[in-house]
Design a protein around this motif. Sequence first.
Motif, PDB file in Angstrom:
ATOM      1  N   SER A   1     -11.872  -3.460   4.741  1.00 13.69           N
ATOM      2  CA  SER A   1     -11.072  -3.563   5.963  1.00 13.69           C
ATOM      3  C   SER A   1      -9.985  -2.488   6.028  1.00 13.69           C
ATOM      4  N   TYR A   2      -8.923  -2.794   6.734  1.00 13.50           N
ATOM      5  CA  TYR A   2      -7.875  -1.788   6.972  1.00 13.50           C
ATOM      6  C   TYR A   2      -6.839  -1.793   5.863  1.00 13.50           C
ATOM      7  N   PRO A   3      -6.228  -0.650   5.636  1.00 13.02           N
ATOM      8  CA  PRO A   3      -5.060  -0.663   4.749  1.00 13.02           C
ATOM      9  C   PRO A   3      -3.850  -1.146   5.542  1.00 13.02           C
ATOM     10  N   SER A   4      -2.751  -1.303   4.860  1.00 17.50           N
ATOM     11  CA  SER A   4      -1.487  -1.522   5.560  1.00 17.50           C
ATOM     12  C   SER A   4      -1.091  -0.176   6.165  1.00 17.50           C
ATOM     13  N   TYR A   5      -1.061  -0.095   7.490  1.00 12.39           N
ATOM     14  CA  TYR A   5      -0.636   1.175   8.093  1.00 12.39           C
ATOM     15  C   TYR A   5       0.863   1.410   7.866  1.00 12.39           C
ATOM     16  N   GLU A   6       1.624   0.315   7.734  1.00 13.04           N
ATOM     17  CA  GLU A   6       3.044   0.481   7.391  1.00 13.04           C
ATOM     18  C   GLU A   6       3.137   1.229   6.058  1.00 13.04           C
ATOM     19  N   GLY A   7       2.271   0.808   5.134  1.00  8.45           N
ATOM     20  CA  GLY A   7       2.265   1.444   3.816  1.00  8.45           C
ATOM     21  C   GLY A   7       1.831   2.894   3.892  1.00  8.45           C
ATOM     22  N   ALA A   8       0.779   3.151   4.673  1.00  9.24           N
ATOM     23  CA  ALA A   8       0.255   4.521   4.761  1.00  9.24           C
ATOM     24  C   ALA A   8       1.284   5.447   5.412  1.00  9.24           C
ATOM     25  N   ILE A   9       1.985   4.933   6.422  1.00 14.27           N
ATOM     26  CA  ILE A   9       2.979   5.752   7.136  1.00 14.27           C
ATOM     27  C   ILE A   9       4.132   6.129   6.193  1.00 14.27           C
ATOM     28  N   CYS A  10       4.611   5.143   5.440  1.00 19.22           N
ATOM     29  CA  CYS A  10       5.694   5.440   4.486  1.00 19.22           C
ATOM     30  C   CYS A  10       5.202   6.397   3.412  1.00 19.22           C
ATOM     31  N   ALA A  11       3.978   6.167   2.944  1.00 15.67           N
ATOM     32  CA  ALA A  11       3.449   7.005   1.863  1.00 15.67           C
ATOM     33  C   ALA A  11       3.269   8.440   2.340  1.00 15.67           C
ATOM     34  N   GLN A  12       2.820   8.588   3.569  1.00 16.27           N
ATOM     35  CA  GLN A  12       2.633   9.948   4.098  1.00 16.27           C
ATOM     36  C   GLN A  12       3.979  10.691   4.089  1.00 16.27           C
ATOM     37  N   GLU A  13       5.024  10.009   4.591  1.00 15.66           N
ATOM     38  CA  GLU A  13       6.355  10.641   4.620  1.00 15.66           C
ATOM     39  C   GLU A  13       6.847  10.953   3.217  1.00 15.66           C
ATOM     40  N   SER A  14       6.759   9.953   2.336  1.00 19.96           N
ATOM     41  CA  SER A  14       7.396  10.158   1.035  1.00 19.96           C
ATOM     42  C   SER A  14       6.585  11.124   0.167  1.00 19.96           C
ATOM     43  N   LEU A  15       5.268  11.123   0.332  1.00 24.11           N
ATOM     44  CA  LEU A  15       4.483  12.092  -0.447  1.00 24.11           C
ATOM     45  C   LEU A  15       4.782  13.525   0.002  1.00 24.11           C
TER      46      LEU A  15
END
Length: 390
Positions: A282-296
Amino acid sequence: MSSAPPQPAPDFERIRADFPRARTAAYFDNASSHPLSVHSAEALHRYVEWLTHEVGEPWWPAWAATRDQAQQLFASLINADRDEIAFARSTVEAESNIINGMSEHLAGGNVVTNDLAFSAALYNYQMRQLDGLDVRVVRHRDWQLDVAAMEAAMNADTRLVSVAMVSNVNGFLADMRALSELAHARGALLYADIMQAAGAVPIDVRALGIDIAACSTFKWLMGVKGYGFLYVRADLQGTIVKPSQHSGVASFNYQPWTDSPDPDAADILFQPTTGPSRYEVSYPSYEGAICAQESLRYIHELGIDNIRAHASSLTDRLHAELPKLGYPSITPPDNDSPIVSFVASDPAAAMQKLRAAGVHVAMRFGNKMRIAPSVYNNHDDITRLLEALA
Ligand SMILES: Cc1ncc(COP(=O)(O)O)c(C=O)c1O
């Protein structure tokens, strides 16, 4: 480890301004939960705004691209390929899924791990031991992973060596290269729990010989809980490491589902997910992906070597000063991670003094005081901590 030219040292006082938590406390509990930067917080706010006021088609492409970029950024952080990275919800869950998916590989063999691994991971192995898996938990020596003792626990039946690359107990950085050589010489794989390593120390899965690794993002990747990454070396995917949860789609080969059924095909067509997505459901947490994209992006911009150098300048002082105040260290002084732990003779009193001074550390395993400075901490924070305990 990387051949890229060194990045210029960033202005760490400017970085401090990116983390509002630095203004409210001397927060050193980053090995428990790292605060968000203003950049991740803003990205998250934008997503919440979109979810609140704009949600609707087409929603898939935008957030799928975010997820893909987060996975790409993570892949380059650990020198893996994008097609070796799946999203994961938690480190412990990912390791558990991986063990399930390796049941054929593990059958009749043994797993070698150690007592500086994360306790929930050890519990997981203990449950499998009750089911018949031979699990060998090697004891630390002077709070260090003892490579010779790990080797002594391995034999021709060893199928997996599983360690935390950086221990949550005292930040001990394991010699992954030595462990992978020992494991591979016996046909075993090396799994690395990189929860306390990713974002904090350089990781090169190729150079270190790490076969499988996982982490979530709420510590040194400066993100949120419930989102993270699983790395599985390309040639192991679907072969030795099978997916342990079913992931795929079904489509119907008859009317009214389709106007042109294929008479030679079955009524229901099942298509398994391939590539690293085979480990995703299924889907990942998009909240998680959005934060990870910024912080990475942020971590890449700072550069891991700069992040390490900054943290070392702070932990060096703790190593030098805290033993003089009656807090002996259980982290070797030359250890190369941002986590340092000290024994407190009166943990309650120490915590009370620190809290009164607005200093946050973790007190774990009864009396082990874990201090984990990050990019936004500075020498004033260290002074505040030392004065509180003096
Ligand atoms: C070394 C280590 N592994 C795993 C975990 C748990 O990670 P997760 O919550 O992603 O399962 C932690 C911390 O909570 C940790 O320190």
